[in-house]
Design a protein around this motif. Structure first.
Motif, PDB file in Angstrom:
ATOM      1  N   ASP A   1       0.845  -1.195   0.000  1.00 56.21           N
ATOM      2  CA  ASP A   1       0.000   0.000   0.000  1.00 56.21           C
ATOM      3  C   ASP A   1       0.881   1.245   0.000  1.00 56.21           C
ATOM      4  O   ASP A   1       2.105   1.160  -0.146  1.00 56.21           O
ATOM      5  CB  ASP A   1      -0.972  -0.034   1.190  1.00 56.21           C
ATOM      6  CG  ASP A   1      -0.262  -0.050   2.542  1.00 56.21           C
ATOM      7  OD1 ASP A   1       0.947   0.268   2.633  1.00 56.21           O
ATOM      8  OD2 ASP A   1      -0.924  -0.396   3.534  1.00 56.21           O
TER       9      ASP A   1
ATOM     10  N   ASN B   1       3.401  -1.304   3.173  1.00 59.79           N
ATOM     11  CA  ASN B   1       3.051  -2.488   3.941  1.00 59.79           C
ATOM     12  C   ASN B   1       2.284  -3.456   3.050  1.00 59.79           C
ATOM     13  O   ASN B   1       1.581  -3.037   2.128  1.00 59.79           O
ATOM     14  CB  ASN B   1       2.186  -2.130   5.154  1.00 59.79           C
ATOM     15  CG  ASN B   1       2.973  -1.409   6.213  1.00 59.79           C
ATOM     16  OD1 ASN B   1       4.122  -1.736   6.484  1.00 59.79           O
ATOM     17  ND2 ASN B   1       2.368  -0.409   6.819  1.00 59.79           N
TER      18      ASN B   1
ATOM     19  N   CYS C   1      -0.484  -5.643   1.576  1.00 61.55           N
ATOM     20  CA  CYS C   1      -1.934  -5.479   1.511  1.00 61.55           C
ATOM     21  C   CYS C   1      -2.478  -6.457   0.477  1.00 61.55           C
ATOM     22  O   CYS C   1      -1.708  -7.132  -0.208  1.00 61.55           O
ATOM     23  CB  CYS C   1      -2.313  -4.043   1.164  1.00 61.55           C
ATOM     24  SG  CYS C   1      -1.800  -3.545  -0.492  1.00 61.55           S
ATOM     25  N   SER C   2      -3.789  -6.542   0.365  1.00 60.79           N
ATOM     26  CA  SER C   2      -4.368  -7.434  -0.630  1.00 60.79           C
ATOM     27  C   SER C   2      -4.046  -6.912  -2.023  1.00 60.79           C
ATOM     28  O   SER C   2      -3.807  -5.717  -2.210  1.00 60.79           O
ATOM     29  CB  SER C   2      -5.875  -7.546  -0.439  1.00 60.79           C
ATOM     30  OG  SER C   2      -6.507  -6.377  -0.894  1.00 60.79           O
TER      31      SER C   2
ATOM     32  N   GLU D   1      -6.190  -4.065  -3.211  1.00 65.82           N
ATOM     33  CA  GLU D   1      -5.987  -2.751  -2.601  1.00 65.82           C
ATOM     34  C   GLU D   1      -4.601  -2.169  -2.860  1.00 65.82           C
ATOM     35  O   GLU D   1      -4.345  -1.027  -2.493  1.00 65.82           O
ATOM     36  CB  GLU D   1      -6.189  -2.852  -1.091  1.00 65.82           C
ATOM     37  CG  GLU D   1      -7.566  -3.320  -0.695  1.00 65.82           C
ATOM     38  CD  GLU D   1      -7.675  -3.628   0.786  1.00 65.82           C
ATOM     39  OE1 GLU D   1      -6.630  -3.734   1.472  1.00 65.82           O
ATOM     40  OE2 GLU D   1      -8.808  -3.771   1.260  1.00 65.82           O
ATOM     41  N   ASN D   2      -3.710  -2.956  -3.475  1.00 65.98           N
ATOM     42  CA  ASN D   2      -2.332  -2.470  -3.558  1.00 65.98           C
ATOM     43  C   ASN D   2      -2.197  -1.278  -4.496  1.00 65.98           C
ATOM     44  O   ASN D   2      -2.902  -1.157  -5.486  1.00 65.98           O
ATOM     45  CB  ASN D   2      -1.379  -3.604  -3.967  1.00 65.98           C
ATOM     46  CG  ASN D   2      -1.424  -3.955  -5.427  1.00 65.98           C
ATOM     47  OD1 ASN D   2      -2.478  -4.161  -5.990  1.00 65.98           O
ATOM     48  ND2 ASN D   2      -0.253  -4.027  -6.029  1.00 65.98           N
TER      49      ASN D   2
ATOM     50  N   VAL E   1      -1.827 -11.780   1.610  1.00 70.04           N
ATOM     51  CA  VAL E   1      -2.315 -11.647   2.989  1.00 70.04           C
ATOM     52  C   VAL E   1      -3.172 -12.819   3.445  1.00 70.04           C
ATOM     53  O   VAL E   1      -3.252 -13.093   4.631  1.00 70.04           O
ATOM     54  CB  VAL E   1      -3.087 -10.325   3.207  1.00 70.04           C
ATOM     55  CG1 VAL E   1      -2.173  -9.137   3.079  1.00 70.04           C
ATOM     56  CG2 VAL E   1      -4.248 -10.204   2.261  1.00 70.04           C
TER      57      VAL E   1
ATOM     58  N   GLU F   1      -6.882 -14.712  -1.853  1.00 67.54           N
ATOM     59  CA  GLU F   1      -6.405 -13.812  -2.907  1.00 67.54           C
ATOM     60  C   GLU F   1      -6.501 -14.504  -4.267  1.00 67.54           C
ATOM     61  O   GLU F   1      -6.377 -15.732  -4.366  1.00 67.54           O
ATOM     62  CB  GLU F   1      -4.946 -13.423  -2.660  1.00 67.54           C
ATOM     63  CG  GLU F   1      -4.738 -12.564  -1.452  1.00 67.54           C
ATOM     64  CD  GLU F   1      -4.981 -11.098  -1.705  1.00 67.54           C
ATOM     65  OE1 GLU F   1      -5.230 -10.686  -2.851  1.00 67.54           O
ATOM     66  OE2 GLU F   1      -4.914 -10.353  -0.734  1.00 67.54           O
TER      67      GLU F   1
ATOM     68  N   ARG G   1       3.406  -7.606   8.112  1.00 65.35           N
ATOM     69  CA  ARG G   1       2.907  -6.594   7.185  1.00 65.35           C
ATOM     70  C   ARG G   1       4.013  -5.759   6.559  1.00 65.35           C
ATOM     71  O   ARG G   1       3.923  -5.397   5.402  1.00 65.35           O
ATOM     72  CB  ARG G   1       1.885  -5.674   7.886  1.00 65.35           C
ATOM     73  CG  ARG G   1       0.578  -6.376   8.236  1.00 65.35           C
ATOM     74  CD  ARG G   1      -0.114  -6.906   6.981  1.00 65.35           C
ATOM     75  NE  ARG G   1      -1.256  -7.735   7.285  1.00 65.35           N
ATOM     76  CZ  ARG G   1      -1.320  -9.046   7.112  1.00 65.35           C
ATOM     77  NH1 ARG G   1      -0.283  -9.709   6.667  1.00 65.35           N
ATOM     78  NH2 ARG G   1      -2.408  -9.719   7.387  1.00 65.35           N
TER      79      ARG G   1
END
Length: 96
Positions: A8, A12, A14-15, A18-19, A54, A58, A77
């Motif tokens: 992100d 960190n 992230c899925s 969402e990246n 994560v 996914e 993370r």
């Protein structure tokens, strides 16, 4: 060995939905030698050995088709935490 990590804005894990970018960590002799950052996966030209996600839900079928192994980071993370967990074999392998 290269590890691909969807990250992100705070760098960190992230899925992948969402990246905002990707990190590629080059590991040699048990240490991170270099970490490259990319906005899009299509920009990455390094061979990828592993991708870290994560959770098991996914969408990773493209990685399996490319022969890239999938690792799940249950609690880690930050990029440093993920690299350390990889070294100590604390990441879980996702099988196809």
């Amino acid at each position: 060995m290269n590890i691909l990590i969807p990250i992100d804005d705070k760098k960190n894990l992230c899925s992948m939905e969402e990246n905002s970018s990707w990190a590629v960590a080059l590991l040699k002799e048990g240490k991170a030698k270099k970490i490259n950052f990319y906005k899009k996966r299509e920009e990455i030209d390094e061979f990828t050995d592993y991708v870290v996600v994560v959770n098991k839900d996914e969408f990773v079928s493209d990685f399996f088709l490319e022969g890239i192994e999938i690792l799940i980071a249950p609690m880690q993370r930050s990029i440093d935490e993920i690299i350390e967990a990889y070294m100590f074999r604390e990441l879980h392998e996702l099988s196809s």
